[in-house]
Design a protein around this motif. Sequence first.
Motif, PDB file in Angstrom:
ATOM      1  N   GLU A  15      20.047   3.750   7.788  1.00  0.00           N
ATOM      2  CA  GLU A  15      21.176   2.830   7.418  1.00  0.00           C
ATOM      3  C   GLU A  15      20.891   2.366   5.816  1.00  0.00           C
ATOM      4  OE1 GLU A  15      22.059  -0.495   9.758  1.00  0.00           O
ATOM      5  OE2 GLU A  15      21.525   0.411  11.549  1.00  0.00           O
ATOM      6  N   THR A  16      19.738   2.699   5.302  1.00  0.00           N
ATOM      7  CA  THR A  16      19.646   2.227   3.969  1.00  0.00           C
ATOM      8  C   THR A  16      19.260   3.259   2.947  1.00  0.00           C
ATOM      9  OG1 THR A  16      17.385   1.602   4.093  1.00  0.00           O
ATOM     10  CG2 THR A  16      18.557  -0.151   4.768  1.00  0.00           C
ATOM     11  N   GLY A  17      18.785   4.395   3.564  1.00  0.00           N
ATOM     12  CA  GLY A  17      18.054   5.460   2.817  1.00  0.00           C
ATOM     13  C   GLY A  17      16.630   5.319   2.245  1.00  0.00           C
ATOM     14  N   ILE A  18      15.984   4.183   2.591  1.00  0.00           N
ATOM     15  CA  ILE A  18      14.681   3.876   2.195  1.00  0.00           C
ATOM     16  C   ILE A  18      13.999   4.638   3.383  1.00  0.00           C
ATOM     17  CG2 ILE A  18      12.955   2.009   2.152  1.00  0.00           C
ATOM     18  CD1 ILE A  18      14.621   2.514  -0.654  1.00  0.00           C
ATOM     19  N   GLU A  19      12.847   5.354   2.971  1.00  0.00           N
ATOM     20  CA  GLU A  19      11.852   5.795   3.821  1.00  0.00           C
ATOM     21  C   GLU A  19      10.491   5.137   3.690  1.00  0.00           C
ATOM     22  OE1 GLU A  19      10.001  10.288   5.364  1.00  0.00           O
ATOM     23  OE2 GLU A  19      11.732  10.086   3.864  1.00  0.00           O
ATOM     24  N   LEU A  20      10.234   4.365   4.498  1.00  0.00           N
ATOM     25  CA  LEU A  20       9.122   3.387   4.564  1.00  0.00           C
ATOM     26  C   LEU A  20       7.772   4.200   4.774  1.00  0.00           C
ATOM     27  CD1 LEU A  20      10.466  -0.046   6.494  1.00  0.00           C
ATOM     28  CD2 LEU A  20       9.785   0.491   3.642  1.00  0.00           C
ATOM     29  N   GLN A  21       6.873   4.104   4.149  1.00  0.00           N
ATOM     30  CA  GLN A  21       5.423   4.574   4.233  1.00  0.00           C
ATOM     31  C   GLN A  21       4.701   3.734   5.127  1.00  0.00           C
ATOM     32  OE1 GLN A  21       5.348   7.919   3.398  1.00  0.00           O
ATOM     33  NE2 GLN A  21       7.638   7.660   2.944  1.00  0.00           N
ATOM     34  N   VAL A  22       4.152   3.969   6.221  1.00  0.00           N
ATOM     35  CA  VAL A  22       3.409   3.313   6.837  1.00  0.00           C
ATOM     36  C   VAL A  22       1.764   3.365   6.489  1.00  0.00           C
ATOM     37  CG1 VAL A  22       2.586   2.541   9.163  1.00  0.00           C
ATOM     38  CG2 VAL A  22       4.937   3.008   8.788  1.00  0.00           C
ATOM     39  N   LEU A  23       1.293   2.360   6.104  1.00  0.00           N
ATOM     40  CA  LEU A  23      -0.253   2.232   5.542  1.00  0.00           C
ATOM     41  C   LEU A  23      -0.966   2.111   6.912  1.00  0.00           C
ATOM     42  CD1 LEU A  23      -0.563   0.430   2.131  1.00  0.00           C
ATOM     43  CD2 LEU A  23      -0.371   2.770   2.633  1.00  0.00           C
ATOM     44  N   SER A  24      -2.013   2.673   6.862  1.00  0.00           N
ATOM     45  CA  SER A  24      -3.160   2.324   7.934  1.00  0.00           C
ATOM     46  C   SER A  24      -3.800   1.118   7.565  1.00  0.00           C
ATOM     47  CB  SER A  24      -4.100   3.616   8.084  1.00  0.00           C
ATOM     48  OG  SER A  24      -5.051   3.416   6.836  1.00  0.00           O
ATOM     49  N   GLY A  25      -4.456   0.365   8.397  1.00  0.00           N
ATOM     50  CA  GLY A  25      -5.261  -0.684   8.042  1.00  0.00           C
ATOM     51  C   GLY A  25      -6.214  -0.649   7.033  1.00  0.00           C
ATOM     52  N   GLU A  26      -6.928   0.659   7.224  1.00  0.00           N
ATOM     53  CA  GLU A  26      -7.992   0.766   6.368  1.00  0.00           C
ATOM     54  C   GLU A  26      -7.625   1.298   5.008  1.00  0.00           C
ATOM     55  OE1 GLU A  26      -7.313   2.297   9.440  1.00  0.00           O
ATOM     56  OE2 GLU A  26      -9.238   1.273  10.457  1.00  0.00           O
ATOM     57  N   ASP A  27      -6.335   1.774   4.780  1.00  0.00           N
ATOM     58  CA  ASP A  27      -5.615   1.957   3.409  1.00  0.00           C
ATOM     59  C   ASP A  27      -5.414   0.890   2.908  1.00  0.00           C
ATOM     60  OD1 ASP A  27      -6.094   4.991   3.294  1.00  0.00           O
ATOM     61  OD2 ASP A  27      -4.207   5.290   4.037  1.00  0.00           O
ATOM     62  N   GLU A  28      -4.893  -0.191   3.657  1.00  0.00           N
ATOM     63  CA  GLU A  28      -4.590  -1.707   3.001  1.00  0.00           C
ATOM     64  C   GLU A  28      -5.870  -2.139   2.601  1.00  0.00           C
ATOM     65  OE1 GLU A  28      -2.257  -4.652   4.869  1.00  0.00           O
ATOM     66  OE2 GLU A  28      -2.046  -3.094   6.757  1.00  0.00           O
ATOM     67  N   ALA A  29      -6.884  -1.974   3.077  1.00  0.00           N
ATOM     68  CA  ALA A  29      -8.147  -2.906   2.652  1.00  0.00           C
ATOM     69  C   ALA A  29      -8.765  -2.041   1.510  1.00  0.00           C
ATOM     70  CB  ALA A  29      -9.177  -2.520   3.804  1.00  0.00           C
ATOM     71  N   ARG A  30      -8.720  -0.621   1.340  1.00  0.00           N
ATOM     72  CA  ARG A  30      -8.937   0.259   0.224  1.00  0.00           C
ATOM     73  C   ARG A  30      -8.130  -0.235  -1.167  1.00  0.00           C
ATOM     74  NH1 ARG A  30      -8.864   4.544   4.115  1.00  0.00           N
ATOM     75  NH2 ARG A  30     -11.101   4.751   4.750  1.00  0.00           N
ATOM     76  N   LEU A  31      -6.741  -0.277  -0.919  1.00  0.00           N
ATOM     77  CA  LEU A  31      -6.230  -0.452  -1.994  1.00  0.00           C
ATOM     78  C   LEU A  31      -6.294  -1.977  -2.513  1.00  0.00           C
ATOM     79  CD1 LEU A  31      -2.838   1.700  -0.801  1.00  0.00           C
ATOM     80  CD2 LEU A  31      -4.239   1.808  -2.886  1.00  0.00           C
ATOM     81  N   THR A  32      -6.320  -2.806  -1.610  1.00  0.00           N
ATOM     82  CA  THR A  32      -6.662  -4.427  -2.044  1.00  0.00           C
ATOM     83  C   THR A  32      -7.982  -4.525  -2.603  1.00  0.00           C
ATOM     84  OG1 THR A  32      -5.188  -5.083   0.056  1.00  0.00           O
ATOM     85  CG2 THR A  32      -6.825  -6.500  -0.917  1.00  0.00           C
ATOM     86  N   PHE A  33      -9.018  -3.571  -2.382  1.00  0.00           N
ATOM     87  CA  PHE A  33     -10.140  -3.650  -2.848  1.00  0.00           C
ATOM     88  C   PHE A  33     -10.040  -3.000  -4.238  1.00  0.00           C
ATOM     89  CE2 PHE A  33     -14.253  -1.692  -4.220  1.00  0.00           C
ATOM     90  CZ  PHE A  33     -15.146  -2.730  -3.826  1.00  0.00           C
ATOM     91  N   LEU A  34      -9.265  -2.112  -4.598  1.00  0.00           N
ATOM     92  CA  LEU A  34      -9.155  -1.373  -5.508  1.00  0.00           C
ATOM     93  C   LEU A  34      -8.489  -2.425  -6.734  1.00  0.00           C
ATOM     94  CD1 LEU A  34      -8.743   1.046  -7.926  1.00  0.00           C
ATOM     95  CD2 LEU A  34      -6.578   1.401  -6.777  1.00  0.00           C
ATOM     96  N   ALA A  35      -7.463  -3.311  -6.191  1.00  0.00           N
ATOM     97  CA  ALA A  35      -6.782  -4.399  -7.110  1.00  0.00           C
ATOM     98  C   ALA A  35      -7.765  -5.372  -7.590  1.00  0.00           C
ATOM     99  CB  ALA A  35      -5.778  -4.916  -6.348  1.00  0.00           C
ATOM    100  N   VAL A  36      -8.546  -5.633  -6.517  1.00  0.00           N
ATOM    101  CA  VAL A  36      -9.694  -6.910  -6.844  1.00  0.00           C
ATOM    102  C   VAL A  36     -10.553  -6.334  -7.901  1.00  0.00           C
ATOM    103  CG1 VAL A  36     -11.561  -8.251  -6.021  1.00  0.00           C
ATOM    104  CG2 VAL A  36      -9.291  -8.018  -4.624  1.00  0.00           C
ATOM    105  N   ARG A  37     -10.938  -4.988  -7.764  1.00  0.00           N
ATOM    106  CA  ARG A  37     -12.192  -4.305  -8.634  1.00  0.00           C
ATOM    107  C   ARG A  37     -11.385  -4.316 -10.130  1.00  0.00           C
ATOM    108  NH1 ARG A  37     -16.979  -4.164  -9.349  1.00  0.00           N
ATOM    109  NH2 ARG A  37     -17.319  -3.126  -7.362  1.00  0.00           N
ATOM    110  N   ARG A  38     -10.326  -4.140 -10.060  1.00  0.00           N
ATOM    111  CA  ARG A  38      -9.688  -3.817 -11.555  1.00  0.00           C
ATOM    112  C   ARG A  38      -9.537  -5.323 -12.205  1.00  0.00           C
ATOM    113  NH1 ARG A  38      -6.726   1.186 -12.277  1.00  0.00           N
ATOM    114  NH2 ARG A  38      -7.849   2.659 -11.371  1.00  0.00           N
ATOM    115  N   TRP A  39      -9.206  -6.173 -11.293  1.00  0.00           N
ATOM    116  CA  TRP A  39      -9.050  -7.604 -11.942  1.00  0.00           C
ATOM    117  C   TRP A  39     -10.449  -8.014 -12.496  1.00  0.00           C
ATOM    118  CZ3 TRP A  39      -5.005 -10.668 -12.814  1.00  0.00           C
ATOM    119  CH2 TRP A  39      -5.167 -12.094 -13.007  1.00  0.00           C
TER     120      TRP A  39
END
Length: 309
Positions: A99-123
Amino acid sequence: MRLGVLDVGSNTVHLLVVDAYRGGHPWPLHSEKSALRLAERLEPDGSIAASAVDDLVRAVDTAQKSARDLGTEGLITLATSAVRDASNGEEVLARVHAETGIELQVLSGEDEARLTFLAVRRWFGWSAGKLLVLDIGGGSLEIAAGVDELPDVAVSMPLGAGRLTRDWLGEDPPTDAGVERLTDYVTDRLNEAAATVTKLAPFDRVVATSKTFRTLARLSGAAPSGAGLRVPRSLSLTGLHQTLGFVRRLPSTALAELDGVSPRRAHQLVAGAVVAESTMWRLGVRELDICPWALREGVILRYLDQLGE
């Protein structure tokens, strides 16, 4: 370049648009949210309710139109705990795409944790040393720890504030017995993860992200959001314990009137505080810093990094 991140979370559908380039600071240009509370709008079989899916389709469509109007060159899409864990998650994703043409990419919980960690490290940078990062969402709790840009340990558990409010705290305000049962449950669920994470201790810096931690820090005396992103904010276990003792006595209507508390999330605050206190206690954390960057910024940073690979 102008990038957008469309994040379908357990509480909100959030569009963040930034101007960014590889090696540079992502500068926020636009942010808009639709509060859907998907983690709380489930049927008995664990499926997202039809009315919630209708709202999700409309919110995604509105967000992509905003991103287009702002001239984004790329729109990164992601879905986290609410869609990931729903029994009809695949059907929800298919309908959003149809209905929107948007293909949502589902993140695993572990990938959520990794990407959040990357943001904190850069900050905080390399001077932060060995990091421990905590993030409480609507559907899950993420814990990550390590010395590099990506963590050595990344753990996700179904201990989000919205999920636990729905499953454990049916009264408003919650009863003492209900809060104690929830505390016992959360502490028990943390045991295995804590045993893994604490093997990396001691940590040079402990950091928390997410609206839940920011709200709890504000109620414990941290600077208001109007003071700016770069004002240092922290949360002590002692201050958190006192805050929990206070907020557990109030109905959500009263909590919603407190400075720093989102009216849409006020009813989740007690569950979020229980998770925060139990996690800090179980991991031996006496005090932590609050980071304004989290998952969405981590997704942007990783995307920019990959442009040069």
